[in-house]
Design a protein around this motif. Structure first.
Motif, PDB file in Angstrom:
ATOM      1  N   ASN A  85       0.841  -1.204   0.000  1.00 53.79           N
ATOM      2  CA  ASN A  85       0.000   0.000   0.000  1.00 53.79           C
ATOM      3  C   ASN A  85       0.874   1.251   0.000  1.00 53.79           C
ATOM      4  N   ARG A  86       0.594   2.142  -0.915  1.00 56.48           N
ATOM      5  CA  ARG A  86       1.354   3.388  -1.020  1.00 56.48           C
ATOM      6  C   ARG A  86       0.517   4.560  -0.513  1.00 56.48           C
ATOM      7  N   ALA A  87       1.239   5.600  -0.085  1.00 58.82           N
ATOM      8  CA  ALA A  87       0.542   6.820   0.342  1.00 58.82           C
ATOM      9  C   ALA A  87      -0.205   7.410  -0.850  1.00 58.82           C
ATOM     10  N   LYS A  88      -1.425   7.903  -0.607  1.00 56.02           N
ATOM     11  CA  LYS A  88      -2.241   8.465  -1.667  1.00 56.02           C
ATOM     12  C   LYS A  88      -2.259   9.982  -1.583  1.00 56.02           C
ATOM     13  N   ASN A  89      -2.655  10.608  -2.685  1.00 52.85           N
ATOM     14  CA  ASN A  89      -2.728  12.058  -2.723  1.00 52.85           C
ATOM     15  C   ASN A  89      -3.965  12.533  -1.974  1.00 52.85           C
ATOM     16  N   THR A  90      -3.801  12.679  -0.670  1.00 56.05           N
ATOM     17  CA  THR A  90      -4.863  13.233   0.159  1.00 56.05           C
ATOM     18  C   THR A  90      -4.390  14.587   0.666  1.00 56.05           C
ATOM     19  N   LEU A  91      -5.288  15.320   1.312  1.00 53.28           N
ATOM     20  CA  LEU A  91      -4.961  16.682   1.710  1.00 53.28           C
ATOM     21  C   LEU A  91      -3.705  16.733   2.569  1.00 53.28           C
ATOM     22  N   ASP A  92      -3.616  15.830   3.548  1.00 55.64           N
ATOM     23  CA  ASP A  92      -2.447  15.876   4.430  1.00 55.64           C
ATOM     24  C   ASP A  92      -1.153  15.601   3.681  1.00 55.64           C
ATOM     25  N   SER A  93      -1.181  14.652   2.735  1.00 52.41           N
ATOM     26  CA  SER A  93       0.053  14.284   2.037  1.00 52.41           C
ATOM     27  C   SER A  93       0.585  15.425   1.181  1.00 52.41           C
ATOM     28  N   VAL A  94      -0.304  16.167   0.521  1.00 51.86           N
ATOM     29  CA  VAL A  94       0.177  17.270  -0.325  1.00 51.86           C
ATOM     30  C   VAL A  94       0.605  18.464   0.526  1.00 51.86           C
ATOM     31  N   ILE A  95      -0.074  18.701   1.641  1.00 50.71           N
ATOM     32  CA  ILE A  95       0.349  19.785   2.531  1.00 50.71           C
ATOM     33  C   ILE A  95       1.725  19.476   3.108  1.00 50.71           C
ATOM     34  N   ILE A  96       1.927  18.245   3.572  1.00 48.27           N
ATOM     35  CA  ILE A  96       3.220  17.855   4.128  1.00 48.27           C
ATOM     36  C   ILE A  96       4.309  17.961   3.073  1.00 48.27           C
ATOM     37  N   GLN A  97       4.011  17.494   1.880  1.00 46.58           N
ATOM     38  CA  GLN A  97       4.993  17.534   0.785  1.00 46.58           C
ATOM     39  C   GLN A  97       5.438  18.968   0.499  1.00 46.58           C
ATOM     40  N   SER A  98       4.483  19.884   0.385  1.00 47.22           N
ATOM     41  CA  SER A  98       4.834  21.264   0.060  1.00 47.22           C
ATOM     42  C   SER A  98       5.521  21.959   1.231  1.00 47.22           C
ATOM     43  N   LEU A  99       5.074  21.688   2.457  1.00 47.07           N
ATOM     44  CA  LEU A  99       5.701  22.324   3.619  1.00 47.07           C
ATOM     45  C   LEU A  99       7.174  21.948   3.720  1.00 47.07           C
ATOM     46  N   ARG A 100       7.487  20.705   3.541  1.00 46.54           N
ATOM     47  CA  ARG A 100       8.878  20.269   3.671  1.00 46.54           C
ATOM     48  C   ARG A 100       9.760  20.954   2.623  1.00 46.54           C
ATOM     49  N   LYS A 101       9.273  21.031   1.426  1.00 45.03           N
ATOM     50  CA  LYS A 101      10.042  21.670   0.354  1.00 45.03           C
ATOM     51  C   LYS A 101      10.194  23.168   0.604  1.00 45.03           C
ATOM     52  N   GLN A 102       9.117  23.825   0.982  1.00 44.10           N
ATOM     53  CA  GLN A 102       9.135  25.277   1.104  1.00 44.10           C
ATOM     54  C   GLN A 102       9.826  25.749   2.373  1.00 44.10           C
ATOM     55  N   LEU A 103       9.710  24.997   3.455  1.00 41.65           N
ATOM     56  CA  LEU A 103      10.429  25.351   4.676  1.00 41.65           C
ATOM     57  C   LEU A 103      11.940  25.235   4.470  1.00 41.65           C
ATOM     58  N   ALA A 104      12.348  24.194   3.771  1.00 42.42           N
ATOM     59  CA  ALA A 104      13.787  24.033   3.489  1.00 42.42           C
ATOM     60  C   ALA A 104      14.313  25.201   2.656  1.00 42.42           C
ATOM     61  N   ALA A 105      13.508  25.644   1.696  1.00 45.20           N
ATOM     62  CA  ALA A 105      13.914  26.772   0.853  1.00 45.20           C
ATOM     63  C   ALA A 105      14.006  28.067   1.658  1.00 45.20           C
ATOM     64  N   LYS A 106      13.268  28.149   2.758  1.00 40.78           N
ATOM     65  CA  LYS A 106      13.252  29.344   3.608  1.00 40.78           C
ATOM     66  C   LYS A 106      14.333  29.287   4.685  1.00 40.78           C
ATOM     67  N   GLY A 107      15.116  28.245   4.722  1.00 37.08           N
ATOM     68  CA  GLY A 107      16.217  28.160   5.670  1.00 37.08           C
ATOM     69  C   GLY A 107      15.915  27.380   6.935  1.00 37.08           C
ATOM     70  N   PHE A 108      14.754  26.732   6.983  1.00 37.31           N
ATOM     71  CA  PHE A 108      14.453  25.868   8.123  1.00 37.31           C
ATOM     72  C   PHE A 108      15.127  24.521   7.904  1.00 37.31           C
ATOM     73  N   LYS A 109      15.531  23.887   8.990  1.00 40.01           N
ATOM     74  CA  LYS A 109      16.236  22.608   8.898  1.00 40.01           C
ATOM     75  C   LYS A 109      15.255  21.479   9.150  1.00 40.01           C
TER      76      LYS A 109
END
Length: 369
Positions: A343-367
């Motif tokens: 079973n793989r993770a599906k594109n649900t609201l939490d998964s896309v929010i988590i995906q974007s937060l991790r990418k965008q926080l890293a770009a903003k200098g968060f570790k």
């Protein structure tokens, strides 16, 4: 010698509660505004947000900036609902930026779908104009807006609203809850591109699989013990404690995820819990009358009150660590089960929010870990 050690330990904990931080050590801040379409077809979207709020919070628990866990504030709107005032664009603010996640959960469970007219531009403009956005350059500001109707509905130009976000250094992530092939999706993508955000397509009616683990009952038991370390005070004390219990119940089978969030630095209840309020320098023990304190603390001396708070805080920290350790074991177990079943993770609201937060926080200098 042991007695002296205990005294020094208690003194250090007391000072950590009562001392004042300087502005130089102010933590970085994550501000996240969630804008949800609550028209008739969006029951699945609202359900996904309710059940996965705690997963989103858990995804941030190992994020740091300058060596510290940042402060998290969440705001919540719903829009596109005929039960909302037309003169306000069928948009309603449920809570402004708050660190109190139980309040966010409570407001999510208050949403009832109905109607309507989905003015995405109006919702984004409202969020930019009404919320108390940080002015600090190093802080992270983001809007997530989800819906399934044309992005250009209503009298407010979507581009005008999104440009307000651009000027406020606020990312806009758009989540289209419709067919991936729909032409309507293109404007949702354009809105994200203009604000340097991300665009996603999800099935709002996707059922999120729950994997039961051997650790769930233990986490639930420790969660109940954790609740007993909270010290309600003031006018909001009883309200806050009741809300905590209700949101435990509302989390249902996701109580383990909620428990882990409650064991994190993001779970803050300074409006009603004395320990959090003292940590936030919101009150002092000296200024609180006995009437504002729980019965167990009334008629105590100031020193006895300090000792009581120190003991409860120490107990809380031990329980929180126990829950975090159990949840880590749970996560490892769930991952192994998913590998076995395929079973793989599906594109649900939490998964896309988590995906974007991790990418965008890293770009903003968060570790991120």
């Amino acid at each position: 010698m042991q007695k002296l050690t205990r005294i020094l330990f208690a003194t250090a904990l007391t000072l950590s509660i009562l001392s004042f931080p300087t502005k130089a050590f102010a933590k970085a801040k994550i501000q996240m505004a969630i804008l949800l379409d609550s028209s008739n077809s969006m029951d699945g979207l609202i359900d996904q947000t309710r059940t996965q709020l705690w997963q989103i919070v858990n995804s941030l628990t190992k994020v740091t900036k300058d060596g510290e866990v940042p402060n998290l504030e969440v705001a919540l709107y719903h829009y596109g609902n005929d039960g909302l005032p037309s003169e306000e664009g069928f948009v309603k603010l449920l809570t402004g930026f708050t660190p109190e996640l139980d309040l966010v959960s409570e407001k999510l469970f208050s949403i009832r779908t109905n109607g309507g007219q989905e003015y995405a531009g109006w919702a984004i403009r409202s969020a930019m104009k009404e919320l108390n956005w940080s002015k600090e350059q190093e802080d992270f500001r983001v809007i997530f807006i989800a819906g399934n109707e044309p992005f250009d509905q209503g009298p407010i130009l979507w581009s005008e609203a999104v440009n307000l976000a651009v000027k406020g250094d606020t990312l806009v992530n758009t989540i289209y809850c419709g067919s991936a092939e729909s032409e309507e999706r293109q404007l949702w993508a354009s809105g994200a591109n203009l604000a340097q955000g991300s665009h996603f397509n999800i099935n709002q009616d996707e059922k999120i699989e729950f994997v039961k683990s051997p650790y769930d009952e233990q986490i639930a038991s420790w969660n109940a013990k954790l609740n007993q370390t909270y010290i309600p005070y003031g006018a909001e004390g009883d309200v806050g404690r009741q809300r905590q219990t209700i949101e435990d119940s509302n989390s249902g089978i996701n109580l383990a995820a909620r428990g882990n969030s409650k064991a994190s630095a993001y779970y803050n209840n300074a409006s009603w819990d004395l320990i959090d309020a003292l940590d936030a320098k919101r009150v002092t023990l000296e200024e609180l009358s006995d009437d504002a304190l729980p019965e167990a603390m009334r008629n105590m001396s100031l020193a006895q009150k300090q000792d009581y708070v120190v003991a409860k805080k120490a107990e809380r920290e031990i329980i929180q660590k126990t829950i975090r350790d159990l949840y880590q074991k749970r996560s490892e177990y769930v991952e192994k089960q998913r590998q076995v079943t395929g079973n793989r993770a599906k594109n649900t609201l939490d998964s896309v929010i988590i995906q974007s937060l991790r990418k965008q926080l890293a770009a903003k200098g968060f570790k991120l870990q």
